[in-house]
Design a protein around this motif. Structure first.
Motif, PDB file in Angstrom:
ATOM      1  N   TRP A 181       0.830  -1.204   0.000  1.00 12.99           N
ATOM      2  CA  TRP A 181       0.000   0.000   0.000  1.00 12.99           C
ATOM      3  C   TRP A 181       0.858   1.244   0.000  1.00 12.99           C
ATOM      4  O   TRP A 181       1.898   1.311   0.627  1.00 12.99           O
ATOM      5  CB  TRP A 181      -0.921  -0.008   1.223  1.00 12.99           C
ATOM      6  CG  TRP A 181      -1.722  -1.252   1.312  1.00 12.99           C
ATOM      7  CD1 TRP A 181      -1.570  -2.255   2.216  1.00 12.99           C
ATOM      8  CD2 TRP A 181      -2.774  -1.668   0.435  1.00 12.99           C
ATOM      9  NE1 TRP A 181      -2.465  -3.257   1.962  1.00 12.99           N
ATOM     10  CE2 TRP A 181      -3.217  -2.931   0.878  1.00 12.99           C
ATOM     11  CE3 TRP A 181      -3.383  -1.100  -0.676  1.00 12.99           C
ATOM     12  CZ2 TRP A 181      -4.236  -3.625   0.251  1.00 12.99           C
ATOM     13  CZ3 TRP A 181      -4.401  -1.789  -1.301  1.00 12.99           C
ATOM     14  CH2 TRP A 181      -4.815  -3.028  -0.843  1.00 12.99           C
ATOM     15  N   GLU A 217      -2.432   6.174   1.216  1.00 10.01           N
ATOM     16  CA  GLU A 217      -3.700   5.496   0.950  1.00 10.01           C
ATOM     17  C   GLU A 217      -4.418   5.222   2.273  1.00 10.01           C
ATOM     18  O   GLU A 217      -3.859   4.603   3.173  1.00 10.01           O
ATOM     19  CB  GLU A 217      -3.453   4.191   0.198  1.00 10.01           C
ATOM     20  CG  GLU A 217      -4.700   3.607  -0.380  1.00 10.01           C
ATOM     21  CD  GLU A 217      -4.408   2.536  -1.425  1.00 10.01           C
ATOM     22  OE1 GLU A 217      -5.350   2.195  -2.143  1.00 10.01           O
ATOM     23  OE2 GLU A 217      -3.280   2.070  -1.511  1.00 10.01           O
ATOM     24  N   SER A 272      -9.859   2.959   1.450  1.00 11.53           N
ATOM     25  CA  SER A 272      -9.408   2.644   0.089  1.00 11.53           C
ATOM     26  C   SER A 272      -8.753   1.273   0.023  1.00 11.53           C
ATOM     27  O   SER A 272      -8.959   0.525  -0.941  1.00 11.53           O
ATOM     28  CB  SER A 272      -8.421   3.703  -0.405  1.00 11.53           C
ATOM     29  OG  SER A 272      -9.045   4.948  -0.506  1.00 11.53           O
ATOM     30  N   ARG A 273      -7.982   0.930   1.033  1.00 10.66           N
ATOM     31  CA  ARG A 273      -7.331  -0.382   1.053  1.00 10.66           C
ATOM     32  C   ARG A 273      -8.363  -1.493   1.165  1.00 10.66           C
ATOM     33  O   ARG A 273      -8.291  -2.497   0.447  1.00 10.66           O
ATOM     34  CB  ARG A 273      -6.314  -0.453   2.193  1.00 10.66           C
ATOM     35  CG  ARG A 273      -5.144   0.487   2.004  1.00 10.66           C
ATOM     36  CD  ARG A 273      -3.987   0.212   2.936  1.00 10.66           C
ATOM     37  NE  ARG A 273      -4.328  -0.047   4.304  1.00 10.66           N
ATOM     38  CZ  ARG A 273      -4.242   0.825   5.306  1.00 10.66           C
ATOM     39  NH1 ARG A 273      -3.819   2.056   5.076  1.00 10.66           N
ATOM     40  NH2 ARG A 273      -4.550   0.474   6.534  1.00 10.66           N
ATOM     41  N   TYR A 284     -11.511  -1.326   0.274  1.00 12.16           N
ATOM     42  CA  TYR A 284     -12.225  -1.322  -1.003  1.00 12.16           C
ATOM     43  C   TYR A 284     -11.429  -2.096  -2.057  1.00 12.16           C
ATOM     44  O   TYR A 284     -11.973  -2.946  -2.763  1.00 12.16           O
ATOM     45  CB  TYR A 284     -12.471   0.119  -1.467  1.00 12.16           C
ATOM     46  CG  TYR A 284     -13.059   0.224  -2.855  1.00 12.16           C
ATOM     47  CD1 TYR A 284     -14.429   0.173  -3.059  1.00 12.16           C
ATOM     48  CD2 TYR A 284     -12.238   0.367  -3.971  1.00 12.16           C
ATOM     49  CE1 TYR A 284     -14.974   0.268  -4.329  1.00 12.16           C
ATOM     50  CE2 TYR A 284     -12.765   0.456  -5.248  1.00 12.16           C
ATOM     51  CZ  TYR A 284     -14.140   0.409  -5.421  1.00 12.16           C
ATOM     52  OH  TYR A 284     -14.656   0.495  -6.685  1.00 12.16           O
ATOM     53  N   ASP A 285     -10.142  -1.802  -2.165  1.00  9.66           N
ATOM     54  CA  ASP A 285      -9.297  -2.475  -3.153  1.00  9.66           C
ATOM     55  C   ASP A 285      -9.252  -3.983  -2.917  1.00  9.66           C
ATOM     56  O   ASP A 285      -9.333  -4.762  -3.869  1.00  9.66           O
ATOM     57  CB  ASP A 285      -7.875  -1.912  -3.134  1.00  9.66           C
ATOM     58  CG  ASP A 285      -7.783  -0.520  -3.735  1.00  9.66           C
ATOM     59  OD1 ASP A 285      -8.746  -0.083  -4.403  1.00  9.66           O
ATOM     60  OD2 ASP A 285      -6.746   0.138  -3.517  1.00  9.66           O
ATOM     61  N   GLY A 342     -10.861  -7.186  -5.205  1.00  9.30           N
ATOM     62  CA  GLY A 342      -9.968  -8.230  -5.693  1.00  9.30           C
ATOM     63  C   GLY A 342     -10.341  -9.638  -5.279  1.00  9.30           C
ATOM     64  O   GLY A 342      -9.830 -10.602  -5.850  1.00  9.30           O
ATOM     65  N   ARG A 346     -17.307  -9.220  -3.451  1.00  3.86           N
ATOM     66  CA  ARG A 346     -17.665  -8.098  -4.316  1.00  3.86           C
ATOM     67  C   ARG A 346     -18.990  -8.405  -5.014  1.00  3.86           C
ATOM     68  O   ARG A 346     -19.327  -9.545  -5.280  1.00  3.86           O
ATOM     69  CB  ARG A 346     -16.569  -7.821  -5.325  1.00  3.86           C
ATOM     70  CG  ARG A 346     -16.392  -8.919  -6.349  1.00  3.86           C
ATOM     71  CD  ARG A 346     -15.259  -8.605  -7.297  1.00  3.86           C
ATOM     72  NE  ARG A 346     -15.101  -9.664  -8.260  1.00  3.86           N
ATOM     73  CZ  ARG A 346     -13.981  -9.948  -8.866  1.00  3.86           C
ATOM     74  NH1 ARG A 346     -12.903  -9.245  -8.580  1.00  3.86           N
ATOM     75  NH2 ARG A 346     -13.920 -10.922  -9.738  1.00  3.86           N
TER      76      ARG A 346
END
Length: 175
Positions: A17, A21, A25-26, A28-29, A33, A80
């Motif tokens: 990361w 950040e 956001s982390r 979410y990413d 994935g 997701r």
């Protein structure tokens, strides 16, 4: 460790990361994935945050429709929302292309789908057995073709959604 020992190397998670950040956001990413239901603790580990923090952000993503949650007994898992990703793709297409270009692309995709249906003598890729031939090369080719056929079907769905969005100023139905 004494005061003269060098600073420890950052862990793989910490290097993954960027320093600026934020935790949301982390999380979410990581959520974008993952491809199967995953516990918040595992997402937290990958995102480099506490399980409680991950759960807080995941619940926010659930409220936004970006992530879905499955609760069975005491187990809670997140994944997701594929519909969210399709919506993003369709919105991008609707913004980048004209209605005429979208319609033209749908026509091309429908021709591709018809070619696959003719080649495999089926209307659904799930009905095709890729192992009908003993040759490894033929099996591999059939697997690739069926995968591409599924992609064509997905793209038709995306472009049709994009057409509806483009024709109705970003809405699925006329306002």
């Amino acid at each position: 460790m004494t005061e003269f020992d060098p600073a420890p190397e950052p862990s793989a998670t910490e290097r993954r990361w960027q320093q600026d950040e934020d935790t949301f956001s982390r999380v979410y990413d990581v959520a974008m994935g993952i491809t199967s239901p995953t516990p918040a603790a595992e997402i937290a580990d990958i995102a480099g945050c506490s399980p409680n923090t991950a759960k807080k952000h995941l619940d926010r993503l659930v409220d936004m429709g970006i992530v879905s949650v499955t609760r069975t007994g005491r187990s809670t898992q997140y994944e997701r929302n594929e519909g969210y990703l399709e919506w993003q793709d369709a919105s991008r297409i609707a913004n980048e292309l004209t209605v005429e270009e979208i319609i033209e692309r749908v026509g091309e995709l429908e021709d591709e789908r018809a070619n696959y249906e003719e080649e495999f003598e089926a209307t659904d890729p799930a009905a095709v057995s890729v192992y009908d031939d003993a040759s490894h090369e033929t099996i591999h080719d059939r697997m690739a073709a069926v995968s591409e056929w599924r992609g064509v079907i997905r793209d038709i769905r995306l472009y049709e959604l994009a057409r509806q969005l483009a024709e109705n100023d970003g809405h699925l139905i006329p306002a």
